[in-house]
Write an enzyme that holds these catalytic residues in place. Structure first.
Site, PDB file in Angstrom:
ATOM      1  N   ASP A 181     127.547 -85.609  -5.226  1.00  0.00           N
ATOM      2  CA  ASP A 181     128.164 -84.049  -5.799  1.00  0.00           C
ATOM      3  C   ASP A 181     127.885 -83.241  -4.451  1.00  0.00           C
ATOM      4  OD1 ASP A 181     128.047 -81.404  -7.596  1.00  0.00           O
ATOM      5  OD2 ASP A 181     126.113 -81.547  -6.713  1.00  0.00           O
ATOM      6  N   HIS A 194     116.129 -74.343 -13.208  1.00  0.00           N
ATOM      7  CA  HIS A 194     117.114 -74.159 -12.101  1.00  0.00           C
ATOM      8  C   HIS A 194     117.844 -72.417 -12.452  1.00  0.00           C
ATOM      9  CE1 HIS A 194     120.588 -74.559 -10.150  1.00  0.00           C
ATOM     10  NE2 HIS A 194     121.309 -74.611 -11.138  1.00  0.00           N
ATOM     11  N   SER A 221     127.682 -81.220 -11.840  1.00  0.00           N
ATOM     12  CA  SER A 221     127.179 -81.027 -10.577  1.00  0.00           C
ATOM     13  C   SER A 221     125.421 -80.123 -11.091  1.00  0.00           C
ATOM     14  CB  SER A 221     128.059 -79.621  -9.728  1.00  0.00           C
ATOM     15  OG  SER A 221     127.263 -79.320  -8.579  1.00  0.00           O
TER      16      SER A 221
END
Length: 434
Positions: free
Chosen positions: A161, A82, A183
């Site tokens: 979220d 990510h 988050s």
């Protein structure tokens, strides 16, 4: 239990327990807690902060607020990567097939972009036929066949979220590291990967402008992963200039293919080697960082990484001919150069301005409903530390119409600082946290 009591406790600097966190997360997700009370709590958190235990509990509650992916049917240790986002960041398109070509399964859930360019899904949809609409079975089957899949996030993945972020976005509470960390990690935990590698950007083109803030965020996310039993590593990387040369959807896919061919920009390749090494180490493919890097280099040199990218594209409905021949991608109707106003060394680039310029051309979204022009974008020809002659191109603009060319060219000229003195090249990977 009352929401007002939780707000008062946090307002006074108290530490919320798991039951209190579960109460407001579940209540807000089910529309039992109103926006005004959640906004008050978020502002209290912004001022008072969150302890590590609170961040961990918040992450777990948000991850469990919707569906979670069970990837146990995938053969091997599943890894995910990510990025916190930046200008010209197309690393997923390169590092995922590099790692997957070595037999390590990569499962990535991606969203659409809101900002400079489209997200990973938007970029891949520049390839005709490509679809990220995979259900769990299709995702597992694809990974077991070609060792990787990139799927769109479902609406029910960490819905707490999603709802809380929308409120943070309009209440000035986005930039709080505990909330950011929970988050990001809630979606990663819900996505089911056993190994998580994070690319935390810092600099003028990143969300975290200051390096110390990026380091804090990286440390908190690694701590969350460790606390929840996931092998997690984070790289804090530079975003004081665009990554690679291409900024724009089709342009970035073409650059990713060139990099998998061994012909891409040095900084993009270097970062993919660094990220990919951590993915291989986390999955247990090797325990030696030097060996991990060598394996990735060999995957590119042999053509295995490019072949895996093509197999992945075709497995998700895309036309593999575009991988074989990137000249098939659509080209913008107008191309113009931005000339250097003087000779000298590039001292700095206001990277966010480069990103905004790409968005103004139509390469990104100003709102979630904005259409994206996949052909437009920028090619950054000069980077920090480069010498440039007056009149030499700094950036090449790819536009669908002439009306925005002049405004974007002026903006890009202003984004560059050129001086007489040589400057050091920027350090790409600033720190690795494991």
């Amino acid at each position: 239990m009352r929401m007002l009591d939780i707000i008062e406790k946090k307002k006074r600097g108290g530490i919320l327990n798991r039951e209190e966190i579960a109460f407001f997360v579940q209540g807000y997700t089910r529309d039992q807690v109103p926006d005004y009370q959640m906004a008050a709590l978020l502002m209290a958190i912004w001022f008072r902060g969150l302890e590590d235990r609170e961040v961990l509990d918040l992450t777990l509650e948000m991850a469990g607020s919707g569906e979670t992916l069970d990837l146990s049917d995938i053969r091997g240790v599943v890894v995910d990567k990510h990025s916190t986002g930046g200008v010209g960041d197309k690393t997923s398109l390169v590092v995922a097939p590099m790692v997957a070509s070595l037999g390590v399964p990569v499962a990535k859930m991606s969203g659409r972009g809101l900002g400079h360019t489209g997200g990973t899904i938007d970029k891949l949809e520049a390839i005709p036929g490509f679809s990220a609409a995979l259900d769990k079975k299709a995702m597992v089957d694809t990974i077991n066949r070609v060792h990787m899949a990139i799927a769109g996030q479902t609406a029910n993945l960490a819905p707490a979220d999603k709802k809380m972020y929308a409120l943070r976005d309009v209440t000035g509470t986005v930039d709080q590291t505990g909330l950011i960390a929970s988050s990001v990690m809630s979606k990663k935990i819900a996505s089911g990967a056993q190994v998580i590698v994070l690319d935390v950007k810092t600099g003028s083109g990143a969300f975290m402008k200051r390096e110390e803030d990026a380091l804090e965020l990286a440390a908190r996310m690694v701590s969350i992963g460790k606390g929840l039993g996931r092998t997690t590593a984070a790289l804090v990387t530079d975003m004081n200039q665009p990554l690679g040369e291409a900024v724009g959807n089709s342009l970035e896919v073409v650059e990713a293919i060139r990099t998998l061919q061994g012909k891409g920009p040095k900084d993009l390749y270097e970062l993919c080697l660094a990220l990919g090494s951590q993915m291989l180490l986390g999955a247990g493919r090797t325990g030696d960082p030097g060996e991990a890097k060598k394996l990735l280099q060999e995957a590119v040199a042999s053509g295995a990484a490019l072949a895996t990218f093509k197999a992945f594209v075709e497995a998700q409905g895309g036309d593999g001919a575009y991988v074989d021949n990137p000249g098939l991608f659509p080209e913008a109707r107008h191309v113009a150069e931005v000339p250097a106003p003087r000779s000298g060394y590039v001292q700095a680039i206001q990277t966010e301005e480069v990103g905004v310029s790409a968005m103004l051309l139509g390469g990104g979204r100003e709102t979630k409903d904005s259409p994206i022009d996949l052909a437009v974008g920028l090619l950054v020809r000069k980077k920090v530390g480069d010498f440039v002659e007056q009149g030499e191109p700094l950036v090449r603009i790819h536009a669908s119409g002439r009306e925005r060319l002049e405004a974007v060219a002026a903006r890009l000229t202003e984004a560059y600082t050129i001086g007489d003195a040589p400057v050091q090249r920027l350090q790409l990977v600033k720190k690795v946290l494991t």
